[in-house]
Structure formats: C-alpha cells, structure tokens
Design a protein around this motif. Sequence first.
Motif, PDB file in Angstrom:
ATOM      1  N   ARG A  25      76.027   6.986  47.376  1.00  0.00           N
ATOM      2  CA  ARG A  25      75.990   6.672  48.811  1.00  0.00           C
ATOM      3  C   ARG A  25      74.561   6.464  49.305  1.00  0.00           C
ATOM      4  O   ARG A  25      73.649   7.195  48.908  1.00  0.00           O
ATOM      5  N   ASN A  34      77.349   5.332  52.867  1.00  0.00           N
ATOM      6  CA  ASN A  34      78.467   5.231  51.933  1.00  0.00           C
ATOM      7  C   ASN A  34      78.086   4.364  50.746  1.00  0.00           C
ATOM      8  O   ASN A  34      76.967   3.843  50.676  1.00  0.00           O
ATOM      9  N   ASN A  35      79.035   4.220  49.835  1.00  0.00           N
ATOM     10  CA  ASN A  35      78.791   3.364  48.667  1.00  0.00           C
ATOM     11  C   ASN A  35      78.967   1.881  49.059  1.00  0.00           C
ATOM     12  O   ASN A  35      79.443   1.558  50.145  1.00  0.00           O
ATOM     13  N   ASN A  70      92.762   6.926  51.284  1.00  0.00           N
ATOM     14  CA  ASN A  70      92.251   6.364  52.544  1.00  0.00           C
ATOM     15  C   ASN A  70      91.714   4.941  52.427  1.00  0.00           C
ATOM     16  O   ASN A  70      91.333   4.346  53.413  1.00  0.00           O
ATOM     17  N   GLN A  86      91.595  11.519  55.698  1.00  0.00           N
ATOM     18  CA  GLN A  86      91.528  12.501  54.598  1.00  0.00           C
ATOM     19  C   GLN A  86      91.723  13.945  55.056  1.00  0.00           C
ATOM     20  O   GLN A  86      92.431  14.720  54.418  1.00  0.00           O
TER      21      GLN A  86
HETATM   22  C1  GCU Z   1      84.060   7.255  49.947  1.00  0.00           C
HETATM   23  C2  GCU Z   1      84.927   8.225  49.252  1.00  0.00           C
HETATM   24  C3  GCU Z   1      86.046   8.639  50.132  1.00  0.00           C
HETATM   25  C4  GCU Z   1      85.556   9.074  51.471  1.00  0.00           C
HETATM   26  C5  GCU Z   1      84.745   8.055  52.095  1.00  0.00           C
HETATM   27  C6  GCU Z   1      84.197   8.548  53.429  1.00  0.00           C
HETATM   28  O1  GCU Z   1      84.715   6.078  50.007  1.00  0.00           O
HETATM   29  O2  GCU Z   1      85.402   7.673  48.067  1.00  0.00           O
HETATM   30  O3  GCU Z   1      86.724   9.689  49.576  1.00  0.00           O
HETATM   31  O4  GCU Z   1      86.581   9.303  52.314  1.00  0.00           O
HETATM   32  O5  GCU Z   1      83.720   7.671  51.252  1.00  0.00           O
HETATM   33  O6  GCU Z   1      83.031   8.381  53.661  1.00  0.00           O
HETATM   34  O7  GCU Z   1      84.948   9.112  54.218  1.00  0.00           O
END
Ligand code: GCU
Length: 332
Positions: free
Chosen positions: A154, A215-216, A38, A77
Amino acid sequence: VALTACGGGFEAPAEGSAETTGGAGAPEAETVFKVAFNQNADQPEAVAMTHLGERLAERTDGRYSLEVFPNETLGAQKDTVELVQAGTVDFALVAGSLLENFNPDFVALNLPYVYDSQEHQEAVLNDPEITGDLYTSIEDQNIRVLGGFSAGTRSVYNSSHPIETPEDLAGLKIRVMESDTNTRMLELMGGTGTPMGQGEVYTAIQSGVLDGAENNESIYANLKHDEVAPYYSYTKHLMIPDLLITSPEAFDSMSEEDRAVFLEELQVAFEESSELTAKVMTESQAAAEEAGAEFNEPDVAPFRDAVKPLLDEKLTTDTAKDLHDSVRAAAE
Ligand code: GCU
C-alpha cells in the motif's frame, strides 16, 4: 441480496440459490458456504476462492462448495466480521487490521514496513510455527482465522500533489482502514488518518471530505480512485494481509476429513492468488498511468523513520513482541 437468517448458514440453501443470489457462480453442492468479499469477482482472492469451491465440491462428492459474494454485497468488511460471528455468513476475507479490534496482538502482522516482500509475507502468514496461537485466539468471540493472502503493498495517493516527504502530507486527510494503528500511522507519516470502509472512499475524495487514501495499485485503479486522486506516491508503507475468517461452528460443521480437504485446497488457493496478485498490481499500475494518473517514487527512509514509534506503542504484550520478532526473523 437480502440477508436472510439461514439457519446459521450451516444448512443447504434452497435449490438453485447459487444462481439467484448474484454470487460468483458456485458449483452445486448440498451446502454452499457464503464467502463475503469487498472487491470485484475478478480480483485474485475471489478467483482463488471460487476455484477452491470447485475443488471442494469435487473432492467432497458434492457435500460442500463455496459462493463468493463480491463488491460488499454482504456488507463492508467490518460488518462481515460481525456476520461471521453471528453465523449468518460462513467465511469472510478481511484485512488483518480489523482483527486488532478483537485481539490487539494481530498488530504484529499489520505494522508498517514489517515485510520485505510479498514472498516474505506469504512465508509468514501460513506458517503455524510463526503464527502460533494467534489464529485461534479469538474463537471465544466466534472467529477463527484459517490463513492469509498477501494483498500487495500500500502507498498513499491524493488529489492535490505528489508526496515526496512526510512534510508533503501535512494537512491532508487520508482514508485509512478501521484500526487505531492505521490512524496513528498516518499521523506519524505527517498527515491525518480518517478511518472509513472501502466502499465510501471514492465519493469522499470526490466531494472533498478526504484528500486521498492509501492502498495497493489494484484498488486504486479498479475502484477508479485514480479519477479523483491522480497522484500516487510509492511510500510502500504497508502490506496488510487479507485473512480468511470463519466461525468455529461453521467450519467444524464439516467432518474432520472434509475439513482436511478444505485446508489442503486452501493452500493451493493461496498459491493461485499469490501469482495473480503480483500480475494484477503491475497491470493496474499501467492502467492507471494510461488513464492519466501520475506515479512517483519518494525516498521511503523518512517515512520508515517516522513510523518507528508505532512499534513501541503497539507491541505491548510479550506475545505481540515475540510474534513481531518471528516475522522479522523470517525475512533474514
Ligand atoms: C485492500 C485489501 C482489503 C481492504 C482494502 C481496504 O484491498 O485487500 O482487504 O479492505 O484494501 O483498504 O479497505
């Protein structure tokens, strides 16, 4: 890219399809497995999977390689899990949280503050002594987990003010991943969790449907969320792994020998991604700060206390409890 039914993805694609499909440049092979991702093709997991495809092609004498389809080209996803189940896509990288919808025991890998560090998480994700039967537990639903990548830590960010305490989250709508655990977690942290696919988040914050997300640093900077939500507060509440999923049918279409090669090279991919991840997070933080985002470091203790009820609420089976204990034991 139009999604065509391609014989369950197990047949060799038409010649040259790797060039025409817009993926991340897969090496030629008799069978080019599709990998759904994604984020963009420069992200650590995509890079590591692309390199894995190259090594796979070499070591299987051109029988197999991988083509990574980045940027939700094959779907968000949640959709890509279904495509793997249907056999339309061979592999997908998905946040562990999404698999809770197939077996709630996965929650043990996804709880807030369960990992002490990226090293701790990585030691857990790919140790069969710890993960036990979890990764094969949903094969009856056509999903097999081959292992996990660390996807950083995150924290929350929003459009209105720095978050110092759980009270500061009151009234804020924060996007979370699509699992009940995440919605409940955000509520316990003091705000309101709104489940949503990643691709819609920017516009939702921009239009005011959301106040922010969590999130990260990499997602924050690379998807330009910093433009619409300039306050990033290091609550460090989650380290959700990205799990590599496939279907038993797709994976077992390879010979035992080729499968062994794949799994061996996958360990190398985990290591490569791990190093890149740590680097990308630091660089992303700097880039967002440079672009005007404001970072603050709240005391995490009140957030950690606030989410404690989740443990009792979510660890409801012996398997999940044991798994959680093993995860924690690996930290010590
Ligand atoms: C992160 C993670 C992803 C996820 C994404 C999200 O990037 O690596 O797998 O989809 O966060 O918040 O949807």
